[in-house]
Design an enzyme around this catalytic site. Sequence first.
Site, short mmCIF file in Angstrom:
data_model
loop_
_atom_site.label_atom_id
_atom_site.label_comp_id
_atom_site.label_asym_id
_atom_site.label_seq_id
_atom_site.Cartn_x
_atom_site.Cartn_y
_atom_site.Cartn_z
N SER A 105 0.86 -1.07 0.14
CA SER A 105 0.07 -0.08 -0.04
C SER A 105 0.88 1.16 -0.03
CB SER A 105 -1.10 0.01 1.30
OG SER A 105 -1.48 1.17 1.28
N TYR B 74 -2.01 -0.60 10.40
CA TYR B 74 -2.16 -1.03 9.29
C TYR B 74 -1.26 -0.73 8.40
CZ TYR B 74 -3.84 -1.00 4.48
OH TYR B 74 -4.06 -1.28 3.03
#
EC number: 1.1.1.1
Length: 256
Positions: free
Chosen positions: A140, A153
């Site tokens: 990501s 995360y």
Amino acid sequence: MAFTLTNKNVVFVAGLGGIGLDTSKELVKRDLKNLVILDRIENPAAIAELKAINPKVTVTFYPYDVTVPIAETTKLLKTIFAQLKTIDVLINGAGILDDHQIERTIAVNYTGLVNTTTAILDFWDKRKGGPGGIICNIGSVTGFNAIYQVPVYSGTKAAVVNFTSSLAKLAPITGVTAYTVNPGITRTTLVHKFNSWLDVEPQVAEKLLAHPTQPSLACAENFVKAIELNQNGAIWKLDLGTLEAIQWSKHWDSGI
């Protein structure tokens, strides 16, 4: 080195979720021989759609939770190798975005990816007589610069980038190449509603989606382009419908 997906066998972990499903649709258009999807929940309608897009491609589903012990992953891969004989590409795509679930976020986003990778090395590692292979890990853009309201995360995604970069440097030893694809904010159910760490920002999803995003299909198209470009060690950014190789700044080197 450019890579053609025609007649190849691809195993896709989490190939039925948001970006995963759109990427699976793009993959079957490339005339794969086999697309094997490992996912936690079966979606017969999605599988049927994939088969309908290109009936020449054999699409197979196995239930799989990336948090299982590594021995169970190895057992499943043994079954798949017995059926297909060869696997050309492993895509690790499992991920959750919920910083209330600290242990599970780490288990799914990072530990599970490491374990699945480690398990397939039993079959691919050239030191064991294996043929080598290609690993595509989904990271990501938060692995580059964190969304600070979801540090757990973001931390797992930074770990994915570092782990995969290490795999790429080990390719001369193992015969296994690796790279990351790192989507920017993409319109999927993952980002519609999620929890910040310790509720530091209750409106984090709404604030994030107020910024420019990309549709899942645009991300998926660039995802498959990255696979076809097949650059060992590449850190691909897939953001706002573009595909860009990131040049990582080196601030320290072990010297070994």
